[in-house]
Design a protein around this motif. Sequence first.
Motif, short mmCIF file in Angstrom:
data_model
loop_
_atom_site.label_atom_id
_atom_site.label_comp_id
_atom_site.label_asym_id
_atom_site.label_seq_id
_atom_site.Cartn_x
_atom_site.Cartn_y
_atom_site.Cartn_z
N ALA A 206 0.84 -1.20 0.00
CA ALA A 206 0.00 0.00 0.00
C ALA A 206 0.88 1.24 0.00
CB ALA A 206 -0.93 0.01 1.21
N PHE A 207 1.95 1.19 0.78
CA PHE A 207 2.84 2.34 0.84
C PHE A 207 3.45 2.60 -0.53
CE2 PHE A 207 6.51 4.92 1.61
CZ PHE A 207 6.08 5.78 2.60
N SER B 189 2.34 1.85 -3.36
CA SER B 189 1.35 2.30 -4.35
C SER B 189 0.96 3.76 -4.13
CB SER B 189 0.13 1.39 -4.33
OG SER B 189 -0.68 1.67 -3.21
N SER B 190 1.30 4.32 -2.97
CA SER B 190 0.98 5.73 -2.74
C SER B 190 2.08 6.64 -3.25
CB SER B 190 0.73 5.98 -1.25
OG SER B 190 1.95 5.99 -0.53
#
Lengths: 280, 373
Positions: free
Chosen positions: A256-257, A259-260
Amino acid sequence: MSKIIKIVLFLGGFFFLMISCENKANETRSETLTTKNFKEESINPEVKMVLIKAGKYQPFYGTDSSLVEVTDFLLDEKPVTNKEYLEFVMKNPKWKRSNVKAVFADDTYLKDWQNDETLPKNANPEAPITFVSWFSAKAYAKSAGKRLPTLDEWEYVAMSDETSQNARNKPTYSSHLINLYNQKEREKNPVKVSKPNYWGVYNMFDLVWEWTDDFNSIMTTSDSRTTEFDDKGLFCAAAGTSTTDVLNYASFMRYAFRSSLKANYTVGNLGFRCAKDLQK
Amino acid sequence: MINFIPKNFQIKSNSDNFVLLKNSKKYSLMKKILTSLAVVLLALQSCKQNPSENSAGKSENAMEIKVSGETEDQKITNPPTVPAPIGDRAAKKVVVHLEATEEEGELADGVTYKFWTFNSSVPGSFIRIRVGDEVELHLKNKSNSVMPHNIDLHAVNGPGGGAEATNVAPGKEAIFNFKALNPGLFVYHCAAAPVPMHIANGMYGLILVEPAGGLAKVDKEYYIMQGEFYTKGKTDEKGLQEFDQDKGVDERPTYVVFNGKKNALMGANMLTAKVGETVRLFVGNGGPNLVSSFHVIGEIFDKVYTEGGSKYNENVQTTVIPAGGAAIVEFKVEEPGEYVLVDHSIFRAFNKGAIGKLKVTGEKNPKVYHKVQ
């Protein structure tokens, strides 16, 4: 007749697929060419590189059981430190804060530095460098005669805990990490204080998130509940896969990190380490 | 890449048409059957469409509502307070600022927890707009955050409810626009991976989309949101408590609370009202797991906008609020005293914290309530 038309349409589809793959490949090639125009002055940081032995591993993404092979490579035993990055900047003035272009690093690049050549007040020189972009990390690696680890390489090493090469199935593996990840300002601590993992690599989890060369190649959709993954980097690979271990919350956090992020982003708890191919 | 997808689609749809043409006789028969079915359905539907009484507005033509006037910066209020009613103002552009934070706070007496929040409160700031409003939502992720965060508003029509547009790294900001098409009371929450943990840590809140003309006037409005917490230690075990993933997966919460901590609506923080006043509660349930059986001991809800929608039920004792759902309840208070708000799945109230109070002051009313001996 109908069959022939169908076949033609079908082949047409494949043709398109191939063409578009080729186009992408060309694009990436020309991108690497342009970045090559920037010559880095070489640096020689004293950092031990650890031999990571080849092996197969189950990537976190993908529903099928196909394993990914990671070949032998060398990995920095620790993240790049403030001190080391300062040295890089001194030798490569175009990576000084006031010189860097916004496309390569956003406005928080080396944010807390007192000036172009001075580390932040009270910063430990042995703490990992943060507020660096993917471009700047790549440039650093190049000047050190190295490269960034691939996502697969990084995650392959991240399977280990202190005692075993693959600790993923231990119930404590993820639960330990998610609570560790939840601690703030870990990036202020010096490298190599906590224990090394199975390979002898330090600080895979406890200080900073780390850039990988292909950080955005496999991305969770930012909406994590669909269990689908966009494949923004693997342009021509099959999409629509999901994770192999839905209980591995620590991995979800890392993906998730990543992808940010955008390649010019600089973040307060994001650093990097370098890797290198094994010379044969 | 951009060229590639539509081409592929073209090919697919061509071949589909082709098959249909081949069986054109069957096709036309099918078409006839379908058309007649549709006609029957339409007829049935129109019979049903009596104007419903218990309705507070419709979303039809919301797309056509034009925004006018000055852009409003949404005022930030802390729960249990809410921004002022929209009244009968026209639709306009509204800018909403939310900041994702990760901060240690009190979960119960002597118990602390690392909350993840919107605007530093659990639940996050109440957003109040009207149907037709065009919202520019800014989601900032505080620079000392560890995790990326995003926002999914159930009031939004669009992929991920905004989550797709707002995945934001620490220190960065994402902005997206949406038009409020459906009136109602909606939950918003973080949907970054792993989403159960982001919700379990407190990343949820409510957004109210009022119908044109606004909701009926009441005397008091409050904002309450239920949520569970899953900690390593037992309920009320002192000190900083870590998140327990196993308990979360097993749906065995250590705490079930209103407004982010045990006793958030007790003691000095009780809700208040005066005898004769009508109280409106905006009640949400962040979950992540449990469905709430919301009840106020000693009161009957005069109105419940079930599931936060446009229709209300009357004279309700306990209303079900699903995880990721909400309800508006309204009641007039007739008798002074303390009224206890609970999740009537009662162990949660008795042992895990799902309890709050409404203190009503004023004249006694023996006709309504009177202890004899």
